[in-house]
Design an enzyme around this catalytic site. Structure first.
Site, PDB file in Angstrom:
ATOM      1  N   GLY A 166     -31.080   7.759  -0.044  1.00 16.50           N
ATOM      2  CA  GLY A 166     -31.145   7.555  -1.410  1.00 16.50           C
ATOM      3  C   GLY A 166     -29.843   7.480  -1.991  1.00 16.50           C
ATOM      4  O   GLY A 166     -28.491   7.453  -1.508  1.00 16.50           O
ATOM      5  N   ASP A 168     -23.111  -2.616  -0.813  1.00 18.99           N
ATOM      6  CA  ASP A 168     -22.623  -3.815  -1.652  1.00 18.99           C
ATOM      7  C   ASP A 168     -23.964  -4.229  -2.405  1.00 18.99           C
ATOM      8  O   ASP A 168     -23.795  -4.618  -3.707  1.00 18.99           O
ATOM      9  CB  ASP A 168     -22.100  -4.833  -0.919  1.00 18.99           C
ATOM     10  CG  ASP A 168     -21.136  -4.498   0.096  1.00 18.99           C
ATOM     11  OD1 ASP A 168     -20.103  -3.756  -0.433  1.00 18.99           O
ATOM     12  OD2 ASP A 168     -21.082  -4.735   1.042  1.00 18.99           O
TER      13      ASP A 168
HETATM   14  P1  AMP Z   1     -21.584  -2.095   3.397  1.00 16.78           P
HETATM   15  O1  AMP Z   1     -22.368  -2.227   4.760  1.00 16.78           O
HETATM   16  O2  AMP Z   1     -22.136  -2.060   2.157  1.00 16.78           O
HETATM   17  O3  AMP Z   1     -20.564  -0.993   3.789  1.00 16.78           O
HETATM   18  O4  AMP Z   1     -20.645  -3.591   3.638  1.00 16.78           O
HETATM   19  C1  AMP Z   1     -20.486  -4.532   4.684  1.00 16.78           C
HETATM   20  C2  AMP Z   1     -19.598  -5.295   4.579  1.00 16.78           C
HETATM   21  O5  AMP Z   1     -18.310  -5.157   3.743  1.00 16.78           O
HETATM   22  C3  AMP Z   1     -19.562  -6.507   5.623  1.00 16.78           C
HETATM   23  O6  AMP Z   1     -20.058  -7.824   5.309  1.00 16.78           O
HETATM   24  C4  AMP Z   1     -17.944  -6.483   5.617  1.00 16.78           C
HETATM   25  O7  AMP Z   1     -17.418  -7.906   5.808  1.00 16.78           O
HETATM   26  C5  AMP Z   1     -17.365  -6.050   4.506  1.00 16.78           C
HETATM   27  N1  AMP Z   1     -16.110  -5.206   4.913  1.00 16.78           N
HETATM   28  C6  AMP Z   1     -15.924  -4.123   5.993  1.00 16.78           C
HETATM   29  N2  AMP Z   1     -14.981  -3.761   5.907  1.00 16.78           N
HETATM   30  C7  AMP Z   1     -14.339  -4.236   4.803  1.00 16.78           C
HETATM   31  C8  AMP Z   1     -12.884  -4.038   4.427  1.00 16.78           C
HETATM   32  N3  AMP Z   1     -12.105  -2.972   4.898  1.00 16.78           N
HETATM   33  N4  AMP Z   1     -12.621  -4.534   3.157  1.00 16.78           N
HETATM   34  C9  AMP Z   1     -13.624  -5.089   2.438  1.00 16.78           C
HETATM   35  N5  AMP Z   1     -14.800  -5.650   3.086  1.00 16.78           N
HETATM   36  C10 AMP Z   1     -14.994  -4.933   4.075  1.00 16.78           C
END
Ligand code: AMP
Length: 308
Positions: A210, A238
């Site tokens: 959570g 995200d």
């Molecule tokens: P999350 O699982 O919410 O942390 O986000 C994953 C997403 O973040 C993936 O789709 C990646 O393309 C993006 N991502 C991974 N590493 C980075 C980074 N260093 N900066 C920006 N976006 C990223």
């Protein structure tokens, strides 16, 4: 209609989970945020950059969801940001295998003219200087600036990250990152230290456990919906942030009470995201499904107890 500016990566992701593996698929922080925010009736615009290798059909998937992509720059002779990750068996932790910044390395964001007066700005995970560049272009002070970041930027651009955190109203961060940023194990103490860095509101995401919302001495906790199937957690953070930002932008209400609902909305949308690889579930998500799950959430967390 309310306006929301989203800055973040639009990317290629390659993902490995105990359930399978993908080639390069559509990913990126701004992509997941935009898809979550598209559940609300508002004008949302993504500010990002891709290379000439990025398929037009991926961009169409976003514009078909009414997301404004005029702020997505296409560098014809450049390569799109690429990230690859492998999840452990518990699905709660992952190793980053590859981070190729590519066109992101020299990115100068340009906020579309019609969005410079947006009420809400969602600074998705990206180099803090790029996040700052977006704030500097706003013609009026946004009612709310929400920031998401990750350990990669703490390791590589900590000083710049502190500058942008200072200008933020709400930070969303996971538990591990909150500990790294503050050097504190207790999340309560970590949240207090982050308050002192600038943000009035601190949201700490705890994956399948959570999320916590902190504001002064107030704390609110929302569990994650217990799910039968977790297929791929990529983008869940995200999606949470996009749901949170979208809800706040649509309601225009920045109170702590309303933020509790934004946390619930974010958690609900994130619970869909993990059911399929990449963006697949979010691309096909219907409003009715969201409403049903919000009801499940209510049932999960409501109880009547007589205090004697
Ligand atoms: P999350 O699982 O919410 O942390 O986000 C994953 C997403 O973040 C993936 O789709 C990646 O393309 C993006 N991502 C991974 N590493 C980075 C980074 N260093 N900066 C920006 N976006 C990223």
């Amino acid at each position: 209609m309310s306006k929301l500016v989203i800055v973040g990566t639009v990317a290629f992701d390659a993902i490995e989970t105990p359930f399978g593996k993908t080639d390069k698929i559509l990913g990126g922080a701004a992509t997941f945020i935009g898809l979550a925010a598209s559940q609300f009736k508002l004008d949302a615009s993504i500010v990002s950059v891709v290379g000439g290798d990025f398929p037009q059909e991926y961009l169409n998937l976003l514009s078909n969801k009414n997301i404004d992509i005029s702020g997505v720059e296409i560098v014809k002779d450049g390569k799109t940001f690429f990230w690859s990750g492998r999840y452990h068996n518990d699905m709660n932790s992952r190793d980053t295998l590859v981070t190729e910044l590519n066109v992101l390395a020299d990115f100068n964001p340009v906020v579309p003219k019609e969005y410079k007066d947006a009420e809400v700005v969602m600074l998705g995970n990206l180099h803090p200087m790029v996040q700052m560049g977006v704030l500097d272009q706003m013609s009026s002070k946004p009612k709310m600036v929400i920031l998401d970041t990750m350990n990669f930027w703490m390791d590589n651009a900590l000083e710049d990250l502190h500058k942008v955190i200072k200008r933020t109203d709400v930070i969303t961060i996971n538990d591990e990152e909150a500990r790294q940023l503050t050097g504190e194990y207790s999340l309560v103490v970590a949240a207090r230290k982050i308050h002192e860095m600038g943000p009035k509101y601190v949201v700490i995401k705890k994956g399948e456990h959570g999320a916590l919302l902190f504001h002064d001495d107030n704390v609110f906790y929302a569990p994650a919906l217990p799910l039968e199937e977790v297929f791929d957690p990529t983008g869940a953070g995200d999606t949470f942030a996009g749901g949170f930002a979208g809800f706040i932008a649509r309601s225009g209400d920045m109170s702590f009470e309303n933020m509790k609902n934004a946390v619930i909305y974010g958690s609900t949308l994130a619970s869909f995201c993990v059911e399929k690889f990449g963006t697949e579930r979010m691309l096909n998500l219907k409003g009715d499904e969201v409403r049903k799950r919000l009801q499940q959430f209510k049932n999960l967390t409501q109880f009547e107890i007589e205090l004697t």
